[in-house]
Enzyme design. Structure first.
Site, PDB file in Angstrom:
ATOM      1  N   GLY A 194      13.150 -58.486  37.754  1.00 30.92           N
ATOM      2  CA  GLY A 194      13.414 -59.387  36.791  1.00 30.92           C
ATOM      3  C   GLY A 194      13.867 -58.371  35.404  1.00 30.92           C
ATOM      4  O   GLY A 194      13.563 -57.125  35.300  1.00 30.92           O
ATOM      5  N   ALA A 206       6.848 -63.555  38.477  1.00 32.30           N
ATOM      6  CA  ALA A 206       6.576 -64.710  38.806  1.00 32.30           C
ATOM      7  C   ALA A 206       7.326 -65.348  39.210  1.00 32.30           C
ATOM      8  O   ALA A 206       8.772 -64.988  40.016  1.00 32.30           O
ATOM      9  CB  ALA A 206       6.681 -65.251  37.313  1.00 32.30           C
ATOM     10  N   THR A 208       9.570 -67.939  38.782  1.00 31.17           N
ATOM     11  CA  THR A 208      10.135 -69.142  37.882  1.00 31.17           C
ATOM     12  C   THR A 208      11.059 -69.983  38.413  1.00 31.17           C
ATOM     13  O   THR A 208      11.718 -70.302  37.245  1.00 31.17           O
ATOM     14  CB  THR A 208      10.603 -67.441  36.630  1.00 31.17           C
ATOM     15  OG1 THR A 208      12.139 -66.845  37.451  1.00 31.17           O
ATOM     16  CG2 THR A 208       9.838 -67.128  36.975  1.00 31.17           C
ATOM     17  N   THR A 257       4.003 -69.052  29.409  1.00 28.20           N
ATOM     18  CA  THR A 257       5.294 -69.330  29.486  1.00 28.20           C
ATOM     19  C   THR A 257       4.879 -70.460  28.358  1.00 28.20           C
ATOM     20  O   THR A 257       3.844 -71.116  27.906  1.00 28.20           O
ATOM     21  CB  THR A 257       6.104 -70.126  30.445  1.00 28.20           C
ATOM     22  OG1 THR A 257       7.222 -70.891  30.100  1.00 28.20           O
ATOM     23  CG2 THR A 257       5.078 -70.671  31.055  1.00 28.20           C
ATOM     24  N   ASP A 258       5.883 -71.198  27.082  1.00 28.83           N
ATOM     25  CA  ASP A 258       5.966 -72.483  26.582  1.00 28.83           C
ATOM     26  C   ASP A 258       5.960 -73.266  27.598  1.00 28.83           C
ATOM     27  O   ASP A 258       5.185 -74.239  26.874  1.00 28.83           O
ATOM     28  CB  ASP A 258       7.429 -72.491  25.884  1.00 28.83           C
ATOM     29  CG  ASP A 258       8.610 -72.436  26.008  1.00 28.83           C
ATOM     30  OD1 ASP A 258       8.858 -72.097  27.328  1.00 28.83           O
ATOM     31  OD2 ASP A 258       9.479 -72.925  25.860  1.00 28.83           O
ATOM     32  N   TYR A 308       5.880 -75.003  37.849  1.00 30.19           N
ATOM     33  CA  TYR A 308       5.982 -74.381  37.113  1.00 30.19           C
ATOM     34  C   TYR A 308       5.158 -73.971  35.826  1.00 30.19           C
ATOM     35  O   TYR A 308       4.569 -72.778  35.806  1.00 30.19           O
ATOM     36  CB  TYR A 308       7.395 -74.189  36.929  1.00 30.19           C
ATOM     37  CG  TYR A 308       7.961 -72.504  35.916  1.00 30.19           C
ATOM     38  CD1 TYR A 308       7.090 -71.326  36.733  1.00 30.19           C
ATOM     39  CD2 TYR A 308       7.990 -72.604  34.426  1.00 30.19           C
ATOM     40  CE1 TYR A 308       7.382 -70.416  35.533  1.00 30.19           C
ATOM     41  CE2 TYR A 308       8.434 -71.626  33.498  1.00 30.19           C
ATOM     42  CZ  TYR A 308       7.551 -70.558  34.322  1.00 30.19           C
ATOM     43  OH  TYR A 308       8.265 -69.233  33.380  1.00 30.19           O
ATOM     44  N   LYS A 365       1.877 -71.815  35.963  1.00 33.16           N
ATOM     45  CA  LYS A 365       0.884 -70.944  35.008  1.00 33.16           C
ATOM     46  C   LYS A 365       0.287 -70.998  34.197  1.00 33.16           C
ATOM     47  O   LYS A 365      -0.585 -69.806  33.832  1.00 33.16           O
ATOM     48  CB  LYS A 365       2.724 -70.643  34.069  1.00 33.16           C
ATOM     49  CG  LYS A 365       3.598 -69.929  34.675  1.00 33.16           C
ATOM     50  CD  LYS A 365       3.611 -68.386  35.303  1.00 33.16           C
ATOM     51  CE  LYS A 365       3.677 -67.766  34.449  1.00 33.16           C
ATOM     52  NZ  LYS A 365       4.037 -65.931  35.308  1.00 33.16           N
TER      53      LYS A 365
END
Length: 295
Positions: free
Chosen positions: A12, A62, A64, A103-104, A127, A131
């Site tokens: 990644g 992850a 993603t 993550t946001d 997702y 997370k």
């Protein structure tokens, strides 16, 4: 002291950058890719930690695929939540600190941004939900853990918005990009540098140190996806930059719902870590330069 890092994820954007930058830091990284450890198997990942006994564990991999996660919820939960929790518990067992990348998308984008670390979370998709579950599992299993929330990660490697936009432009097709979603782009190189720079500190830090918990990391500045595309073309193509039309999120239907403005506040990053990230436009210049050099 050379810090021993166990890194999950090698291909990644972040995994590549961590390995590229490691020689500039006093670290020794053992990196595990898909063939070395199945992140859908929490017990197998935990065993790797117990076998290798690192000083710091970095979870740089992850699930993603945001849209696919809606139809593969069990797989997303295993990789994003169950396995990080198991890795964190194993890290605590061997005395290792843990860095987990989040993550946001844990925010719904409707509560008024920028969001601080302690702002209410409300993920809109699988997702983001998995997370967030991973963040909670990590914190519960290891008091010497740090979850780094990031957003809009880009680099010269892998799949990302910069490379997608340049590929679409090269094909000569008309371009429309959503202009009602905004956030902070993040250079994978800058994020990797932040993580590697923290390794020695976290390896020695006791539970309760202010640098454990959650922190937001992204480049400075907020932008819409459309304006991000416009800047990519300006820097990469100059006078040959294509026109970029605008469209609304509501007109671009996807399986997973996205937050319109999940922009993260970076105050804690500066206050507790002494880090003030550079502007995203400046980071983009480095990415464009590397892509051009590779042509």
């Amino acid at each position: 002291m050379t810090v021993k890092i166990l890194q999950f994820g090698t291909t990644g954007q972040l995994g590549v950058e961590l390995l590229r930058q490691a020689p500039a830091h006093d670290v020794a990284i053992t990196a595990l890719g898909r063939g070395d450890c199945d992140l859908a198997d929490p017990a197998a990942a935990a065993r790797k930690v117990e076998e290798l006994r690192p000083d710091v564990v970095v979870i740089a991999a992850a699930y993603t695929a945001v849209d696919l996660a809606e139809s593969e919820q069990d797989a997303a939960h295993a990789v994003n939540a169950a396995t990080p929790g198991a890795i964190a518990a194993a890290a605590a067992k061997v005395g290792a600190a843990l860095i987990n990348v989040s993550t946001d998308y844990v925010f719904d984008g409707e509560g008024g941004a920028p969001y601080a670390e302690d702002a209410a979370t409300n993920p809109l998709n699988t997702y983001g939900r998995t997370k967030l579950e991973g963040e909670k599992a990590v914190a519960a299993a290891n008091p010497r853990s740090l979850s780094i929330r990031t957003s809009w990660v880009v680099s010269p490697h892998g799949k990302n918005f910069v490379k997608t936009m340049l590929r679409v432009a090269a094909a000569g097709n008309p371009l429309k990009v959503v202009d009602d979603q905004s956030g902070r782009p993040t250079s994978a190189a800058d994020l990797a540098g932040f993580i590697l720079g923290l390794a020695e500190t976290l390896a020695a830090a006791p539970a309760g140190d202010r640098r454990f918990g959650i922190v937001h990391f992204a480049n400075d500045g907020e932008v819409t996806w459309r304006d991000f595309a416009v800047e990519i073309f300006r820097q990469a193509l100059g006078d040959a930059a294509p026109e970029v039309g605008a469209q609304k999120t509501a007109d671009y239907v996807t399986p997973a719902k996205r937050p319109l403005r999940a922009t993260m506040d970076l105050t804690r990053l500066n206050r507790d870590f002494g880090v003030s990230p550079r502007a995203w436009q400046t980071a983009l210049k480095d990415i464009i330069a590397e892509l051009k050099a590779a042509d």
